[in-house]
Design an enzyme around this catalytic site. Structure first.
Site, PDB file in Angstrom:
ATOM      1  N   LYS A  22       0.833  -1.215   0.000  1.00  7.05           N
ATOM      2  CA  LYS A  22       0.000   0.000   0.000  1.00  7.05           C
ATOM      3  C   LYS A  22       0.861   1.256   0.000  1.00  7.05           C
ATOM      4  O   LYS A  22       0.662   2.161  -0.803  1.00  7.05           O
ATOM      5  CB  LYS A  22      -0.912   0.015   1.241  1.00  7.05           C
ATOM      6  CG  LYS A  22      -1.632   1.351   1.426  1.00  7.05           C
ATOM      7  CD  LYS A  22      -2.537   1.371   2.622  1.00  7.05           C
ATOM      8  CE  LYS A  22      -1.891   1.811   3.909  1.00  7.05           C
ATOM      9  NZ  LYS A  22      -1.592   3.255   3.993  1.00  7.05           N
ATOM     10  N   ASN A  23       1.821   1.309   0.904  1.00  9.62           N
ATOM     11  CA  ASN A  23       2.595   2.549   1.021  1.00  9.62           C
ATOM     12  C   ASN A  23       3.556   2.745  -0.148  1.00  9.62           C
ATOM     13  O   ASN A  23       4.087   3.824  -0.336  1.00  9.62           O
ATOM     14  CB  ASN A  23       3.360   2.586   2.347  1.00  9.62           C
ATOM     15  CG  ASN A  23       2.413   2.775   3.528  1.00  9.62           C
ATOM     16  OD1 ASN A  23       1.225   3.012   3.338  1.00  9.62           O
ATOM     17  ND2 ASN A  23       2.935   2.654   4.738  1.00  9.62           N
ATOM     18  N   ARG A  92      -5.910  10.355   4.122  1.00  6.81           N
ATOM     19  CA  ARG A  92      -5.040  11.401   4.640  1.00  6.81           C
ATOM     20  C   ARG A  92      -3.772  11.562   3.825  1.00  6.81           C
ATOM     21  O   ARG A  92      -3.230  12.642   3.708  1.00  6.81           O
ATOM     22  CB  ARG A  92      -4.666  11.099   6.096  1.00  6.81           C
ATOM     23  CG  ARG A  92      -5.831  11.233   7.037  1.00  6.81           C
ATOM     24  CD  ARG A  92      -6.255  12.683   7.174  1.00  6.81           C
ATOM     25  NE  ARG A  92      -7.545  12.763   7.816  1.00  6.81           N
ATOM     26  CZ  ARG A  92      -8.369  13.795   7.717  1.00  6.81           C
ATOM     27  NH1 ARG A  92      -8.054  14.841   6.993  1.00  6.81           N
ATOM     28  NH2 ARG A  92      -9.513  13.797   8.351  1.00  6.81           N
ATOM     29  N   CYS A 116      -5.739  12.864  11.897  1.00  5.66           N
ATOM     30  CA  CYS A 116      -6.303  11.576  11.530  1.00  5.66           C
ATOM     31  C   CYS A 116      -6.328  10.715  12.775  1.00  5.66           C
ATOM     32  O   CYS A 116      -6.015  11.182  13.869  1.00  5.66           O
ATOM     33  CB  CYS A 116      -5.491  10.907  10.438  1.00  5.66           C
ATOM     34  SG  CYS A 116      -3.921  10.279  11.010  1.00  5.66           S
ATOM     35  N   ARG A 121      -1.563  15.232  11.753  1.00  8.27           N
ATOM     36  CA  ARG A 121      -0.755  14.749  10.612  1.00  8.27           C
ATOM     37  C   ARG A 121      -0.263  15.984   9.852  1.00  8.27           C
ATOM     38  O   ARG A 121      -0.764  16.294   8.771  1.00  8.27           O
ATOM     39  CB  ARG A 121      -1.641  13.858   9.749  1.00  8.27           C
ATOM     40  CG  ARG A 121      -0.928  12.793   8.936  1.00  8.27           C
ATOM     41  CD  ARG A 121      -0.718  11.528   9.723  1.00  8.27           C
ATOM     42  NE  ARG A 121      -0.002  10.540   8.941  1.00  8.27           N
ATOM     43  CZ  ARG A 121      -0.451   9.328   8.648  1.00  8.27           C
ATOM     44  NH1 ARG A 121      -1.611   8.935   9.084  1.00  8.27           N
ATOM     45  NH2 ARG A 121       0.281   8.490   7.953  1.00  8.27           N
ATOM     46  N   PRO A 122       0.702  16.720  10.434  1.00 11.94           N
ATOM     47  CA  PRO A 122       1.124  17.970   9.798  1.00 11.94           C
ATOM     48  C   PRO A 122       1.817  17.728   8.458  1.00 11.94           C
ATOM     49  O   PRO A 122       2.371  16.656   8.231  1.00 11.94           O
ATOM     50  CB  PRO A 122       2.107  18.568  10.805  1.00 11.94           C
ATOM     51  CG  PRO A 122       2.580  17.420  11.629  1.00 11.94           C
ATOM     52  CD  PRO A 122       1.491  16.398  11.625  1.00 11.94           C
ATOM     53  N   LEU A 125       6.568  20.174   6.616  1.00  9.95           N
ATOM     54  CA  LEU A 125       7.835  19.893   5.924  1.00  9.95           C
ATOM     55  C   LEU A 125       7.611  19.805   4.412  1.00  9.95           C
ATOM     56  O   LEU A 125       8.452  20.254   3.631  1.00  9.95           O
ATOM     57  CB  LEU A 125       8.454  18.581   6.425  1.00  9.95           C
ATOM     58  CG  LEU A 125       8.738  18.507   7.925  1.00  9.95           C
ATOM     59  CD1 LEU A 125       9.301  17.134   8.295  1.00  9.95           C
ATOM     60  CD2 LEU A 125       9.730  19.593   8.316  1.00  9.95           C
ATOM     61  N   ASP A 305       4.298   1.010  11.963  1.00  6.44           N
ATOM     62  CA  ASP A 305       3.147   0.286  11.413  1.00  6.44           C
ATOM     63  C   ASP A 305       3.077  -1.162  11.895  1.00  6.44           C
ATOM     64  O   ASP A 305       2.047  -1.815  11.706  1.00  6.44           O
ATOM     65  CB  ASP A 305       3.183   0.313   9.879  1.00  6.44           C
ATOM     66  CG  ASP A 305       2.809   1.680   9.326  1.00  6.44           C
ATOM     67  OD1 ASP A 305       2.312   2.520  10.094  1.00  6.44           O
ATOM     68  OD2 ASP A 305       3.011   1.899   8.118  1.00  6.44           O
ATOM     69  N   ARG A 397      -8.576  -0.512   4.245  1.00  4.92           N
ATOM     70  CA  ARG A 397      -7.701   0.503   3.639  1.00  4.92           C
ATOM     71  C   ARG A 397      -6.367  -0.109   3.211  1.00  4.92           C
ATOM     72  O   ARG A 397      -5.737   0.371   2.273  1.00  4.92           O
ATOM     73  CB  ARG A 397      -7.413   1.625   4.649  1.00  4.92           C
ATOM     74  CG  ARG A 397      -8.543   2.595   4.846  1.00  4.92           C
ATOM     75  CD  ARG A 397      -8.080   3.749   5.732  1.00  4.92           C
ATOM     76  NE  ARG A 397      -6.741   4.156   5.337  1.00  4.92           N
ATOM     77  CZ  ARG A 397      -5.763   4.494   6.177  1.00  4.92           C
ATOM     78  NH1 ARG A 397      -5.978   4.504   7.464  1.00  4.92           N
ATOM     79  NH2 ARG A 397      -4.590   4.819   5.733  1.00  4.92           N
TER      80      ARG A 397
HETATM   81  C1  UD1 Z   1       4.048   7.081   6.164  1.00  2.00           C
HETATM   82  C2  UD1 Z   1       3.221   5.832   5.995  1.00  2.00           C
HETATM   83  C3  UD1 Z   1       2.664   5.378   7.327  1.00  2.00           C
HETATM   84  C4  UD1 Z   1       3.792   5.211   8.325  1.00  2.00           C
HETATM   85  C5  UD1 Z   1       4.640   6.469   8.405  1.00  2.00           C
HETATM   86  C6  UD1 Z   1       5.865   6.327   9.279  1.00  2.00           C
HETATM   87  C7  UD1 Z   1       2.315   6.063   3.767  1.00  2.00           C
HETATM   88  C8  UD1 Z   1       1.110   6.256   2.916  1.00  2.00           C
HETATM   89  N1  UD1 Z   1       2.117   6.123   5.089  1.00  2.00           N
HETATM   90  O1  UD1 Z   1       3.185   8.099   6.650  1.00  2.00           O
HETATM   91  O2  UD1 Z   1       1.996   4.134   7.137  1.00  2.00           O
HETATM   92  O3  UD1 Z   1       3.243   4.950   9.601  1.00  2.00           O
HETATM   93  O4  UD1 Z   1       5.101   6.826   7.090  1.00  2.00           O
HETATM   94  O5  UD1 Z   1       6.648   5.270   8.848  1.00  2.00           O
HETATM   95  O6  UD1 Z   1       3.399   5.814   3.279  1.00  2.00           O
HETATM   96  N2  UD1 Z   1       5.703  15.093  10.308  1.00  2.00           N
HETATM   97  C9  UD1 Z   1       5.750  16.438  10.574  1.00  2.00           C
HETATM   98  N3  UD1 Z   1       5.662  17.309   9.523  1.00  2.00           N
HETATM   99  C10 UD1 Z   1       5.515  16.899   8.235  1.00  2.00           C
HETATM  100  C11 UD1 Z   1       5.454  15.499   7.987  1.00  2.00           C
HETATM  101  C12 UD1 Z   1       5.551  14.612   9.038  1.00  2.00           C
HETATM  102  O7  UD1 Z   1       5.888  16.862  11.715  1.00  2.00           O
HETATM  103  O8  UD1 Z   1       5.430  17.730   7.331  1.00  2.00           O
HETATM  104  C13 UD1 Z   1       5.789  14.117  11.443  1.00  2.00           C
HETATM  105  C14 UD1 Z   1       4.516  13.279  11.591  1.00  2.00           C
HETATM  106  O9  UD1 Z   1       3.555  13.939  12.383  1.00  2.00           O
HETATM  107  C15 UD1 Z   1       5.038  12.038  12.262  1.00  2.00           C
HETATM  108  C16 UD1 Z   1       6.433  11.884  11.654  1.00  2.00           C
HETATM  109  O10 UD1 Z   1       6.775  13.158  11.116  1.00  2.00           O
HETATM  110  O11 UD1 Z   1       5.151  12.251  13.631  1.00  2.00           O
HETATM  111  C17 UD1 Z   1       6.556  10.828  10.588  1.00  2.00           C
HETATM  112  O12 UD1 Z   1       5.622  11.076   9.579  1.00  2.00           O
HETATM  113  P1  UD1 Z   1       5.849  10.660   8.064  1.00  2.00           P
HETATM  114  O13 UD1 Z   1       7.124   9.903   7.922  1.00  2.00           O
HETATM  115  O14 UD1 Z   1       5.659  11.868   7.218  1.00  2.00           O
HETATM  116  O15 UD1 Z   1       4.645   9.656   7.835  1.00  2.00           O
HETATM  117  P2  UD1 Z   1       3.653   9.627   6.615  1.00  2.00           P
HETATM  118  O16 UD1 Z   1       4.391   9.873   5.346  1.00  2.00           O
HETATM  119  O17 UD1 Z   1       2.463  10.448   6.910  1.00  2.00           O
END
Ligand code: UD1
Length: 420
Positions: A22-23, A92, A116, A121-122, A125, A305, A397
């Site tokens: 999925k990811n 999301r 979410c 889920r900011p 970045l 995960d 999902r």
């Molecule tokens: C992806 C995966 C999700 C997995 C996660 C961490 C997909 C579709 N989803 O989610 O299954 O659990 O990686 O391995 O691939 N953060 C910020 N600012 C940002 C972006 C992220 O503060 O702009 C924080 C998030 O709140 C979180 C951390 O960074 O605490 C990691 O998030 P991120 O690696 O971005 O996860 P996702 O890409 O959302």
């Protein structure tokens, strides 16, 4: 509304094939926009999140159709750059379309993905990186308006290795003039998969899998046929299912090198796990032992995960195991449901202590999120009596059919309509 009815107490035996990741597929579906061409995605999993991505592509004027287990996406007809609030809310991770739409159209409009089930889920970045590449981004009434007459390659530094931000910026950088480097990039296998896909389309991306990714922008991209990688979280789930229920299973198509921290934890708990070129075999005969603490971390650390499913597998272990969740704030929502089944778990902030109990019992429980929902199924396999798992749309999902796979492995699990 559907539910899963699981009768625990059957050890598992048999073989299943692991679905596509999925990811891995979600950012690749966004990346198809960059090609303006037809792309064949082989082994594409049929998931709710994949359907949500297809609906986004269609809303943008593109088309997608299934042919067996291949998804054929054609993005030649792209005629819009706006993603509606309804579609954004469905998934999301739809923020991943921002970089691709911006790179292809020079503008993009979509609602801000709010919190979410895992907590906030900011995407700060993502937005900071896009701004550095030259995008002008404003927000009004929860809608992001992004414009970039010309994106330019730059040296970007992420303050934390966000998976989604790395992917979004790789996609935007494909449409930028010159070279972009992303420092402190996420190193997850899905980033490597995205790089491989982009390069198969004619891109020039390197460094994925390390913390420095380089993208040469403005290369003419074209369609391709691409095999989707196997899902490492689904693999982890079924290994934990065997650890929970006991038995001997073989996961065809699974790759151990992408989940070494998970298999190390399961071996420490007493499972015998052997990988060969075609898949992973797992045998669990004894009651599990508790293990040294499990701390989630960005890849190659223990995946957040897989935290819930490993916790579920250890509920009947001898001794106590400490979990520390460092990635998401709200990732213990499955704990209250597991406690309904007789689990002994104490949570304090980001730490959860699981003390193994001899018995679990079936109970009505509900999924709180995708992986937490899978964890309820893993626990139910080892519980005495029947567990009714509700709100399984969360599970759909990310799992094509968790009941089909677990039934193939010998579990007593069926999907029914609630109240029947
Ligand atoms: C992806 C995966 C999700 C997995 C996660 C961490 C997909 C579709 N989803 O989610 O299954 O659990 O990686 O391995 O691939 N953060 C910020 N600012 C940002 C972006 C992220 O503060 O702009 C924080 C998030 O709140 C979180 C951390 O960074 O605490 C990691 O998030 P991120 O690696 O971005 O996860 P996702 O890409 O959302």
């Amino acid at each position: 509304m559907s539910q899963l009815l699981v009768r625990g107490g059957h050890s598992l035996a048999g073989e299943v094939s692991i679905q596509g990741a999925k990811n891995g597929i979600l950012p690749i579906l966004a990346a198809t926009l960059l090609t303006g061409d037809q792309v064949e995605l082989r082994g594409c999993p049929r998931l709710r999140d994949v359907n949500a991505s297809i609906r986004i592509l269609e809303a943008l004027g593109c088309s997608a159709r299934w042919e067996g287990d291949s998804l054929l996406a054609d993005t030649a007809g792209l005629n819009g750059c706006t993603i509606s609030d309804i579609l954004m809310r469905e998934m999301r991770s739809s923020a991943i379309f921002l970089g691709a739409v911006l790179a292809r159209c020079g503008e993009a409009e979509m609602s801000y993905p709010g919190g979410c089930e895992l907590g906030p889920r900011p995407i700060d970045l993502h937005l900071a990186g896009l701004r550095t590449l030259g995008a002008e981004i404003t927000e009004s009434g929860g809608v992001l308006h992004c414009k970039a007459a010309c994106l330019r390659g730059r040296d970007l530094i992420l303050s934390l290795p966000s998976v989604g931000a790395t992917e979004n910026l790789m996609l935007a950088a494909c449409g930028a003039e010159g070279v972009t480097t992303i420092a402190n990039a996420a190193r997850e296998p899905e980033i490597v998969d995205l790089q491989n896909f982009l390069n198969a389309c004619g891109g020039a991306v390197s460094g994925a899998g390390t913390s420095a990714v380089t993208v040469e922008g403005r290369r003419p991209l074209h369609g391709c046929a691409y095999q989707v990688a196997p899902d490492r979280v689904v693999t982890a789930t079924y290994l934990c299912a065997a650890a929970s229920a006991g038995g001997e299973i073989y996961l065809r198509n699974a790759r151990e090198n992408h989940l070494a921290t998970v298999t190390a934890a399961l071996r420490e708990a007493g499972c015998d796990i052997r990988a060969d070129r075609a898949g992973i075999a797992c045998t669990c005969r004894e009651r599990l032992r508790s293990i040294r603490s499990v701390r989630t971390a960005p890849y190659p650390g223990f995946p957040t995960d897989a935290q819930a499913v490993l916790m579920a597998a250890l509920l009947r272990s001898r001794g106590a195991t400490v979990f520390e969740e460092t990635i998401f704030e709200n990732r213990y929502r499955h704990v209250d449901e597991l406690i309904r089944m007789g689990a002994d778990i104490q949570v304090a902030g980001r730490v959860a202590v699981v003390t193994g109990t001899e018995k679990l019992h079936g109970a009505p429980v509900r999924c709180t999120d995708l992986r937490g929902g899978a964890a309820l199924c893993v626990a139910a396999l080892a519980a005495e009596g029947e567990t009714a798992v509700g709100e399984i749309a969360h599970i759909d999902r990310g799992y094509e059919s968790i009941e089909r796979d677990l039934r193939t492995l010998g579990a007593d699990i069926v999907r029914t309509e609630m109240g029947i």
